[in-house]
Design an enzyme around this catalytic site. Sequence first.
Site, PDB file in Angstrom:
ATOM      1  N   ILE A  59       0.855  -1.190   0.000  1.00  0.00           N
ATOM      2  CA  ILE A  59       0.000   0.000   0.000  1.00  0.00           C
ATOM      3  C   ILE A  59       0.892   1.241   0.000  1.00  0.00           C
ATOM      4  O   ILE A  59       1.840   1.324   0.792  1.00  0.00           O
ATOM      5  CB  ILE A  59      -0.926  -0.009   1.234  1.00  0.00           C
ATOM      6  CG1 ILE A  59      -1.841  -1.245   1.209  1.00  0.00           C
ATOM      7  CG2 ILE A  59      -1.765   1.273   1.307  1.00  0.00           C
ATOM      8  CD1 ILE A  59      -2.726  -1.378  -0.017  1.00  0.00           C
ATOM      9  N   GLU A 186     -18.003   8.061  16.745  1.00  0.00           N
ATOM     10  CA  GLU A 186     -17.302   7.129  17.643  1.00  0.00           C
ATOM     11  C   GLU A 186     -16.935   7.845  18.932  1.00  0.00           C
ATOM     12  O   GLU A 186     -17.005   7.282  20.014  1.00  0.00           O
ATOM     13  CB  GLU A 186     -16.040   6.569  16.960  1.00  0.00           C
ATOM     14  CG  GLU A 186     -15.331   5.463  17.759  1.00  0.00           C
ATOM     15  CD  GLU A 186     -14.270   5.962  18.737  1.00  0.00           C
ATOM     16  OE1 GLU A 186     -13.753   5.140  19.511  1.00  0.00           O
ATOM     17  OE2 GLU A 186     -13.956   7.170  18.735  1.00  0.00           O
ATOM     18  N   HIS A 302      -6.541  13.394  21.316  1.00  0.00           N
ATOM     19  CA  HIS A 302      -7.710  14.232  21.606  1.00  0.00           C
ATOM     20  C   HIS A 302      -7.346  15.701  21.841  1.00  0.00           C
ATOM     21  O   HIS A 302      -8.070  16.416  22.542  1.00  0.00           O
ATOM     22  CB  HIS A 302      -8.519  13.670  22.790  1.00  0.00           C
ATOM     23  CG  HIS A 302      -9.301  12.451  22.407  1.00  0.00           C
ATOM     24  ND1 HIS A 302     -10.219  11.860  23.231  1.00  0.00           N
ATOM     25  CD2 HIS A 302      -9.299  11.716  21.257  1.00  0.00           C
ATOM     26  CE1 HIS A 302     -10.744  10.800  22.617  1.00  0.00           C
ATOM     27  NE2 HIS A 302     -10.192  10.694  21.421  1.00  0.00           N
ATOM     28  N   ASP A 321       0.035  -1.653   5.215  1.00  0.00           N
ATOM     29  CA  ASP A 321       0.378  -2.903   4.522  1.00  0.00           C
ATOM     30  C   ASP A 321      -0.205  -4.115   5.255  1.00  0.00           C
ATOM     31  O   ASP A 321      -0.625  -5.091   4.621  1.00  0.00           O
ATOM     32  CB  ASP A 321       1.903  -3.046   4.406  1.00  0.00           C
ATOM     33  CG  ASP A 321       2.508  -2.050   3.421  1.00  0.00           C
ATOM     34  OD1 ASP A 321       1.753  -1.505   2.596  1.00  0.00           O
ATOM     35  OD2 ASP A 321       3.729  -1.823   3.494  1.00  0.00           O
TER      36      ASP A 321
HETATM   37  N1  TRP Z   1     -10.700   6.382  19.462  1.00  0.00           N
HETATM   38  C1  TRP Z   1     -10.379   5.616  20.633  1.00  0.00           C
HETATM   39  C2  TRP Z   1     -10.881   6.361  21.857  1.00  0.00           C
HETATM   40  O1  TRP Z   1     -10.861   7.567  21.838  1.00  0.00           O
HETATM   41  C3  TRP Z   1      -8.879   5.422  20.718  1.00  0.00           C
HETATM   42  C4  TRP Z   1      -8.503   4.296  21.565  1.00  0.00           C
HETATM   43  C5  TRP Z   1      -8.091   4.323  22.831  1.00  0.00           C
HETATM   44  C6  TRP Z   1      -8.503   2.946  21.175  1.00  0.00           C
HETATM   45  N2  TRP Z   1      -7.829   3.087  23.249  1.00  0.00           N
HETATM   46  C7  TRP Z   1      -8.073   2.221  22.270  1.00  0.00           C
HETATM   47  C8  TRP Z   1      -8.823   2.317  19.981  1.00  0.00           C
HETATM   48  C9  TRP Z   1      -7.958   0.870  22.175  1.00  0.00           C
HETATM   49  C10 TRP Z   1      -8.710   0.953  19.921  1.00  0.00           C
HETATM   50  C11 TRP Z   1      -8.273   0.223  21.032  1.00  0.00           C
HETATM   51  O2  TRP Z   1     -11.316   5.743  22.791  1.00  0.00           O
HETATM   52 ZN    ZN Z   2     -10.627   9.024  19.932  1.00  0.00          ZN
END
Ligand code: TRP
Ligand code: ZN
Length: 455
Positions: A59, A186, A302, A321
């Site tokens: 990729i 999310e 964040h 990849d």
């Molecule tokens: N976007 C996820 C969050 O803010 C980031 C994250 C934190 C995450 N810990 C994780 C993603 C463990 C996958 C696995 O919570």
């Molecule tokens: Zn996050």
Amino acid sequence: MRDLNGPTLPRRSRRTAALLTTGAAVTATLLGVSSVPANAAPTAAAAGRSARTAAAPDISVANVKAHLAQLQSIANANGGNRAHGRSGYKASIDYVKGKLDAAGFTTTVQQFTSNGATGYNLIADWPGGDAGHVVFAGSHLDSVSRGAGINDNGSGSAGILEVALTVAKQGYKPDKHLRFAWWGAEELGLVGSQNYVRQLPAAERQKIDAYLNFDMIGSPNPGYFVYDDDPQLEGVFKDYFAGKNIPTEIETEGDGRSDHAPFKNAGVRVGGLFSGADYTKSASQAAKWGGTAGQPFDRCYHSSCDTTANINDTALDNNSDAIAHAVWTLSGGSTTPPGGGKVFESTSALDIPDAGAAVESPVTVGGVTGNAPSALKVGVDIRHSYRGDLVVDLVGPSGKTYRLKDASSNDSAADVVATYTVNASGEHADGTWKLRVQDVAAQDTGRINGWKLTF
Ligand code: TRP
Ligand code: ZN
Ligand code: CA
């Protein structure tokens, strides 16, 4: 008519040197297109399959980074973020959808409401494969409102986008069905993926053989964490990294903190990759992965500094990849070998007026997913008493022309019976293609007997 002696000498003087122009990147092999079957237009020959499973392609990390640059621009133009309910989120959806639509995916935008605002999931299906066995990769596309969210989670979003586009570019024909998704909201608590799983009928849920999640894969002080929810899926990723001599660890930074959780709760087997968020890299982790011990994997997690500067290119490259490796390995398909694809053909004869206007012979291509190949074979059968008179172009569905052959005052041979190779990867395969032929010098004449495209 076909007089190779008499007319040849005086003819030279009638020709202008300006006829010789430089053509496009086209190569020709003089192979016979001997027996063109009658009334065979268009015919679809059986698509040949190679016996072995195709190896996953590399990729392009440059392409993944180009997607990240676009997501950064979208944030910059929309108040600095791509968060749920903000204009930068919808603009992100539009960007990803545009790329997938152009590549031949079937896309669906699913709406939901969260926190009083409309949210969007984007689902992209690659046509074909066994609908009863779905290999599914997903990433959340929303950022927090504090920043552009380039590592969290532009990285996973861009990685799976480039894998999807590579599926299309390669004309990959998986045995299983491929689906990709970009989840909304999310960051508000897995809202988009939860909505998707909730509305999915149980029968459809059971067709998903694997859901692979990619949330943060380019952390600036990276680790290589593999989800351990399913031993087989874990093994597919571990095998990839073992082959690259990259040590991995099991992902433990908050199980269920991303969009795989709703799938897992619904009984779907899940896997995924993660390069680390706000946990601190230990000394032993720094010893095996490099980077800085005592610092977070992503110090901008964040935060407003989660920009394109907040990416480790090597981690982004390796993880992209690895995604391709998993998608290819789990879907068990093959790439159509050159020459083994479908044939579309015109057998309608068409006269070429002497020193006249160009004529065009159309061939309609249908049912071929995605773009045309970078080595499209164009078989041409033109009968003419002095082929140097002829300028021959392929015209793609977009209207773009690809020069196959220029006129030449000293090519007195008869006929153009040849197979040309054209880089047509910028064209949709489906549509009307034309062979355009112009006779630019008086006296000798001829006709198009037929021509064909092999995808
Ligand atoms: N976007 C996820 C969050 O803010 C980031 C994250 C934190 C995450 N810990 C994780 C993603 C463990 C996958 C696995 O919570
Ligand atoms: Zn996050
Ligand atoms: Ca002529």
